[in-house]
Design a protein around this motif. Structure first.
Motif, PDB file in Angstrom:
ATOM      1  N   TYR A   1       9.366   6.758   1.778  1.00 59.55           N
ATOM      2  CA  TYR A   1       8.691   7.598   2.716  1.00 59.55           C
ATOM      3  C   TYR A   1       8.100   7.164   3.863  1.00 59.55           C
ATOM      4  O   TYR A   1       7.465   7.673   4.521  1.00 59.55           O
ATOM      5  CB  TYR A   1       7.860   8.757   1.719  1.00 59.55           C
ATOM      6  N   ARG A   2       7.878   5.867   3.619  1.00 61.73           N
ATOM      7  CA  ARG A   2       6.873   4.884   4.625  1.00 61.73           C
ATOM      8  C   ARG A   2       5.643   5.632   4.699  1.00 61.73           C
ATOM      9  O   ARG A   2       4.925   5.451   5.702  1.00 61.73           O
ATOM     10  CB  ARG A   2       7.842   5.028   5.680  1.00 61.73           C
ATOM     11  N   HIS A   3       4.985   5.961   3.621  1.00 59.35           N
ATOM     12  CA  HIS A   3       3.675   6.628   3.963  1.00 59.35           C
ATOM     13  C   HIS A   3       2.778   6.089   2.777  1.00 59.35           C
ATOM     14  O   HIS A   3       3.140   6.419   1.581  1.00 59.35           O
ATOM     15  CB  HIS A   3       3.722   8.141   4.039  1.00 59.35           C
ATOM     16  N   LEU A   4       1.828   5.464   3.139  1.00 58.11           N
ATOM     17  CA  LEU A   4       0.605   5.035   2.107  1.00 58.11           C
ATOM     18  C   LEU A   4      -0.520   5.596   2.491  1.00 58.11           C
ATOM     19  O   LEU A   4      -1.342   5.295   3.462  1.00 58.11           O
ATOM     20  CB  LEU A   4       0.330   3.508   2.104  1.00 58.11           C
ATOM     21  N   SER A   5      -0.914   6.803   1.719  1.00 61.47           N
ATOM     22  CA  SER A   5      -1.947   7.638   2.077  1.00 61.47           C
ATOM     23  C   SER A   5      -3.333   7.196   1.499  1.00 61.47           C
ATOM     24  O   SER A   5      -3.487   6.373   0.578  1.00 61.47           O
ATOM     25  CB  SER A   5      -1.864   9.009   1.668  1.00 61.47           C
ATOM     26  N   SER A   6      -4.457   7.731   1.905  1.00 58.59           N
ATOM     27  CA  SER A   6      -5.511   7.188   0.878  1.00 58.59           C
ATOM     28  C   SER A   6      -5.926   8.307  -0.179  1.00 58.59           C
ATOM     29  O   SER A   6      -5.998   9.261  -0.089  1.00 58.59           O
ATOM     30  CB  SER A   6      -6.794   7.755   1.970  1.00 58.59           C
ATOM     31  N   SER A   7      -5.169   7.521  -1.314  1.00 58.69           N
ATOM     32  CA  SER A   7      -5.228   8.449  -2.424  1.00 58.69           C
ATOM     33  C   SER A   7      -5.862   7.739  -3.733  1.00 58.69           C
ATOM     34  O   SER A   7      -6.199   6.618  -3.828  1.00 58.69           O
ATOM     35  CB  SER A   7      -3.412   8.182  -2.784  1.00 58.69           C
ATOM     36  N   SER A   8      -6.315   8.624  -4.672  1.00 59.21           N
ATOM     37  CA  SER A   8      -7.055   8.248  -5.783  1.00 59.21           C
ATOM     38  C   SER A   8      -6.085   7.421  -6.537  1.00 59.21           C
ATOM     39  O   SER A   8      -6.776   6.589  -7.475  1.00 59.21           O
ATOM     40  CB  SER A   8      -7.278   9.573  -6.671  1.00 59.21           C
ATOM     41  N   LEU A   9      -4.903   7.103  -6.226  1.00 60.67           N
ATOM     42  CA  LEU A   9      -4.215   6.037  -7.368  1.00 60.67           C
ATOM     43  C   LEU A   9      -4.300   4.581  -6.633  1.00 60.67           C
ATOM     44  O   LEU A   9      -3.704   3.859  -7.051  1.00 60.67           O
ATOM     45  CB  LEU A   9      -2.617   6.307  -6.861  1.00 60.67           C
ATOM     46  N   GLU A  10      -5.069   4.569  -5.557  1.00 56.60           N
ATOM     47  CA  GLU A  10      -5.564   3.197  -5.017  1.00 56.60           C
ATOM     48  C   GLU A  10      -4.241   2.566  -4.441  1.00 56.60           C
ATOM     49  O   GLU A  10      -3.131   3.129  -3.675  1.00 56.60           O
ATOM     50  CB  GLU A  10      -6.427   2.482  -5.813  1.00 56.60           C
ATOM     51  N   ASP A  11      -4.008   1.377  -4.961  1.00 51.40           N
ATOM     52  CA  ASP A  11      -2.683   0.492  -4.570  1.00 51.40           C
ATOM     53  C   ASP A  11      -1.596   0.837  -5.603  1.00 51.40           C
ATOM     54  O   ASP A  11      -0.305   0.131  -5.305  1.00 51.40           O
ATOM     55  CB  ASP A  11      -3.007  -0.984  -4.602  1.00 51.40           C
ATOM     56  N   PHE A  12      -1.524   1.809  -6.382  1.00 51.71           N
ATOM     57  CA  PHE A  12      -0.489   2.081  -7.221  1.00 51.71           C
ATOM     58  C   PHE A  12       0.364   3.237  -6.829  1.00 51.71           C
ATOM     59  O   PHE A  12       0.974   4.057  -7.597  1.00 51.71           O
ATOM     60  CB  PHE A  12      -0.623   2.166  -8.645  1.00 51.71           C
ATOM     61  N   GLN A  13       0.030   3.779  -5.563  1.00 52.06           N
ATOM     62  CA  GLN A  13       0.772   4.915  -5.214  1.00 52.06           C
ATOM     63  C   GLN A  13       2.382   4.664  -4.812  1.00 52.06           C
ATOM     64  O   GLN A  13       2.718   3.754  -4.345  1.00 52.06           O
ATOM     65  CB  GLN A  13       0.371   5.309  -3.640  1.00 52.06           C
ATOM     66  N   PRO A  14       3.152   5.421  -5.406  1.00 49.33           N
ATOM     67  CA  PRO A  14       4.552   5.407  -5.562  1.00 49.33           C
ATOM     68  C   PRO A  14       5.176   5.691  -4.079  1.00 49.33           C
ATOM     69  O   PRO A  14       4.407   6.684  -3.352  1.00 49.33           O
ATOM     70  CB  PRO A  14       5.193   6.228  -6.599  1.00 49.33           C
ATOM     71  N   GLY A  15       6.508   5.271  -3.701  1.00 48.28           N
ATOM     72  CA  GLY A  15       7.079   5.784  -2.747  1.00 48.28           C
ATOM     73  C   GLY A  15       6.939   5.009  -1.431  1.00 48.28           C
ATOM     74  O   GLY A  15       7.486   5.536  -0.435  1.00 48.28           O
ATOM     75  N   TYR A  16       5.872   4.162  -1.400  1.00 50.16           N
ATOM     76  CA  TYR A  16       5.768   3.332  -0.188  1.00 50.16           C
ATOM     77  C   TYR A  16       6.573   2.086  -0.108  1.00 50.16           C
ATOM     78  O   TYR A  16       7.012   1.897   1.024  1.00 50.16           O
ATOM     79  CB  TYR A  16       4.182   3.151  -0.349  1.00 50.16           C
ATOM     80  N   ARG A  17       6.774   1.556  -1.285  1.00 53.92           N
ATOM     81  CA  ARG A  17       7.730   0.075  -1.389  1.00 53.92           C
ATOM     82  C   ARG A  17       8.656   0.293  -2.390  1.00 53.92           C
ATOM     83  O   ARG A  17       8.448   1.097  -3.337  1.00 53.92           O
ATOM     84  CB  ARG A  17       6.743  -1.006  -1.393  1.00 53.92           C
ATOM     85  N   SER A  18       9.510  -0.617  -2.433  1.00 49.13           N
ATOM     86  CA  SER A  18      10.665  -0.492  -3.752  1.00 49.13           C
ATOM     87  C   SER A  18       9.631  -0.883  -4.999  1.00 49.13           C
ATOM     88  O   SER A  18       8.407  -1.409  -4.863  1.00 49.13           O
ATOM     89  CB  SER A  18      11.488  -1.568  -3.527  1.00 49.13           C
ATOM     90  N   GLN A  19      10.045  -0.038  -6.072  1.00 48.58           N
ATOM     91  CA  GLN A  19       9.383  -0.175  -7.345  1.00 48.58           C
ATOM     92  C   GLN A  19       9.087  -1.275  -7.981  1.00 48.58           C
ATOM     93  O   GLN A  19       8.333  -1.662  -8.722  1.00 48.58           O
ATOM     94  CB  GLN A  19       9.850   1.002  -8.199  1.00 48.58           C
ATOM     95  N   ILE A  20      10.133  -2.150  -7.795  1.00 50.98           N
ATOM     96  CA  ILE A  20      10.272  -3.590  -8.297  1.00 50.98           C
ATOM     97  C   ILE A  20       9.082  -4.475  -7.803  1.00 50.98           C
ATOM     98  O   ILE A  20       8.571  -5.460  -8.326  1.00 50.98           O
ATOM     99  CB  ILE A  20      11.610  -4.291  -8.044  1.00 50.98           C
TER     100      ILE A  20
END
Length: 575
Positions: free
Chosen positions: A457-476
């Protein structure tokens, strides 16, 4: 870690990477698993002596594309126009096969199949070049043979650096010619090309190359960054080499010695264009000769008959084959495994990967339970700011993590430094898991192409997940450490990985929808439709295997559990 502290870390790291040569801090306690006693185990007789110098390929056959010379037409710009109806295939050609995201390669025969079909190979030209596909990557190393040795070029897009050609023969061979189009060779600090001589090897995960240079230096090359680490010097060239997945250990056979090189404390590393032609220090690098351990078991094994060097995926053991001629004159080969006596696995924790069935898509109270930043509509046309991974804290990975003791509760997001993380994302396909060989990042992707990119989805939001937000880069990507302006995340080495993927690749959503709507399900009533689905699902198997292998190679110490899907249709008695 707070955002401002991450920024400071990024600045500090930036200071280190702008200099031409940088050093590892001296005096630190060695973290190498190879610094202590090394054990050897006889694994018994092995067969398959073909291509003993290369342990990363498998023997098979390819067929080359041929076309009568008279049926080839050239356009005004010199490109070819081929008549597909007149093409035919050569007889099977025996070769050693390696596959990466550029396609399938026949080593030694300069054959390449862009779509990995072994029956549709073309010849790579010119023949004076060695085309070396790096496993588990999109990297191609080109060694151009000259009088002084072979120059080394690191390339990432073979289709983009060549063009079709044909041999001037009655039975024309279709070729891919890259003459003069590949990238500049790696260079020394005086701008002269770096020449290799003798053997080379790649790590199984495609991150590292080890090679002997014509000036006697043995070097490790990080193929992602082109950082070069000299670790040994010898006037003779190595006959065999190997490099571990973590890049911390290498094997070489040179001048009658089987050496295990410990690179964990090497002090000097150089960017491309900074390596001195002479005098590069190997300070901190150590080695030990393992040949004596083999000769004690089998004195008849000559030190010149040791081959097929390779490390295990977790870099915690190494295998070599040793041979000798028996009374009939035939070679007998035995395999030996070396292990460090003090190795302890560092794997811990649980990482969940996958699609909507792992993320918890459809939670009826998603507004309460979806993790912050994973229910963002964004722009529906361009997908900017869009993240609909719908990661629910009531999904099965969270509940399992609580049962296993990796997570205290699911009332809030997992702690950033905790032992459990889920990076599953609704809508994920296999390329969103493995990246690299399964799809390339396209920063300009729009609504029609975003689904084919790594960055779902090409989007890294300001999230409570910090640097483990999914969907921004490949999961590997979460197995690797990452430091940038936005992310400062350590590498993960989980004890347990669960992965559920493949449904979106097979289009099960649209198929299921067509069968639950009124009227008869076409996939049940039509023989042709049923056959199409069977063929489609069968073709998924190879990509699934590749995906699982890629995950295992990225985290070799993890136990990986593949999670399936529910049975939607009753086997018998249903309506």
């Amino acid at each position: 870690m707070s955002r401002w502290l991450k920024a400071v870390v990024g600045i500090v790291l930036g200071v280190f990477v702008v200099v031409g040569v940088f050093s590892v801090l001296a005096g630190a306690e060695s973290s190498s698993i190879w610094s202590g006693p090394i054990l050897v185990e006889d694994k018994g007789v092995v067969t398959g002596a073909q291509n003993r110098g290369n342990s990363l390929c498998e023997y098979g056959t390819m067929k080359q594309r041929l076309i009568p010379q008279g049926s080839v037409q050239r356009k005004i710009d010199g490109s070819l126009s081929l008549d597909p109806d007149r093409e035919y295939e050569s007889e099977p050609i025996s070769t050693c096969l390696v596959q990466n995201s550029n396609g399938l390669f026949g080593l030694g025969n300069n054959l390449w199949s862009p779509d990995s079909n072994p029956d549709k190979a073309i010849e790579l030209m010119p023949r004076t070049i060695s085309f070396l596909p790096v496993p588990s990557s999109n990297i191609l190393v080109i060694k151009d043979v000259g009088v002084k040795g072979s120059t080394i070029s690191v390339n990432y897009n073979l289709p983009g650096i060549g063009r079709l050609n044909v041999s001037p023969q009655k039975e024309a061979k279709i070729q891919w010619d890259v003459s003069g189009k590949y990238s500049d060779a790696l260079r020394h600090s005086d701008s002269s090309p770096i020449y290799s001589k003798g053997g080379h090897a790649f790590s199984r995960n495609g991150k590292f190359m080890v090679v002997g240079l014509s000036n006697g230096q043995f070097v490790r090359i990080n193929l992602r960054t082109k950082i070069i680490t000299p670790f040994y010097f010898h006037s003779k060239t190595p006959s065999s080499l190997a490099i571990s997945n973590d890049g911390m250990a290498a094997l070489s056979v040179v001048a009658g010695n089987l050496l295990l090189h410990d690179l964990s404390e090497c002090e000097n590393q150089y960017w491309d264009g900074q390596l001195p032609r002479a005098g590069a220090s190997t300070s901190g690098c150590t080695n030990v000769n393992l040949y004596s351990k083999i000769s004690l078991l089998y004195p008849e094994i000559g030190n010149g008959t040791i081959s097929r060097l390779r490390f295990s995926p977790n870099s915690a053991s190494a295998n070599v084959d040793g041979g000798w001629r028996d009374s009939s004159g035939s070679y007998v080969w035995r395999r030996f495994e070396f292990k460090p006596d003090n190795y302890i696995s560092k794997a811990q924790g649980y990482l969940a990967m996958g699609d909507s069935y792992s993320s918890g898509e459809g939670d009826l109270e998603g507004g309460v339970w979806y993790e912050d930043g994973t229910d963002e509509q964004g722009d529906k046309n361009t997908f900017a700011g869009r993240n609909l991974c719908h990661l629910s804290r009531r999904s099965y990975p969270y509940l399992m993590a609580i049962e296993l003791g990796y997570l205290a509760n699911n009332t809030g997001p997992p702690p950033e430094d905790g032992l459990f993380h889920s990076v599953a994302c609704s809508g994920a396909k296999m390329h969103n898991i493995a990246g690299g060989a399964f799809g390339q990042i396209d920063e300009d992707a729009d609504g029609s192409t975003y689904r084919f990119t790594d960055n779902q989805y090409r989007h890294l939001s300001s999230s409570s997940l910090e640097d483990f937000q999914p969907g921004y880069r490949s999961q590997i990507n979460f197995f690797s450490s990452e430091f940038s302006g936005e992310i400062s995340r350590p590498a993960l080495t989980p004890e347990i990985v669960t992965i559920g993927i493949g449904g979106n690749d097979a289009g099960f959503g649209s198929k299921l929808l067509s069968c639950i709507m009124p009227d008869t399900c076409e996939y049940a009533s039509s023989v042709d439709k049923r056959s199409d689905v069977i063929v489609e699902l069968s073709s998924e198997k190879q990509q699934l295997v590749k995906t699982y292998k890629a995950v295992k190679q990225a985290s070799p110490e993890s136990k990986i559990f593949v999670i399936g899907y529910p049975n939607f249709v009753q086997a018998s008695g249903g309506t």
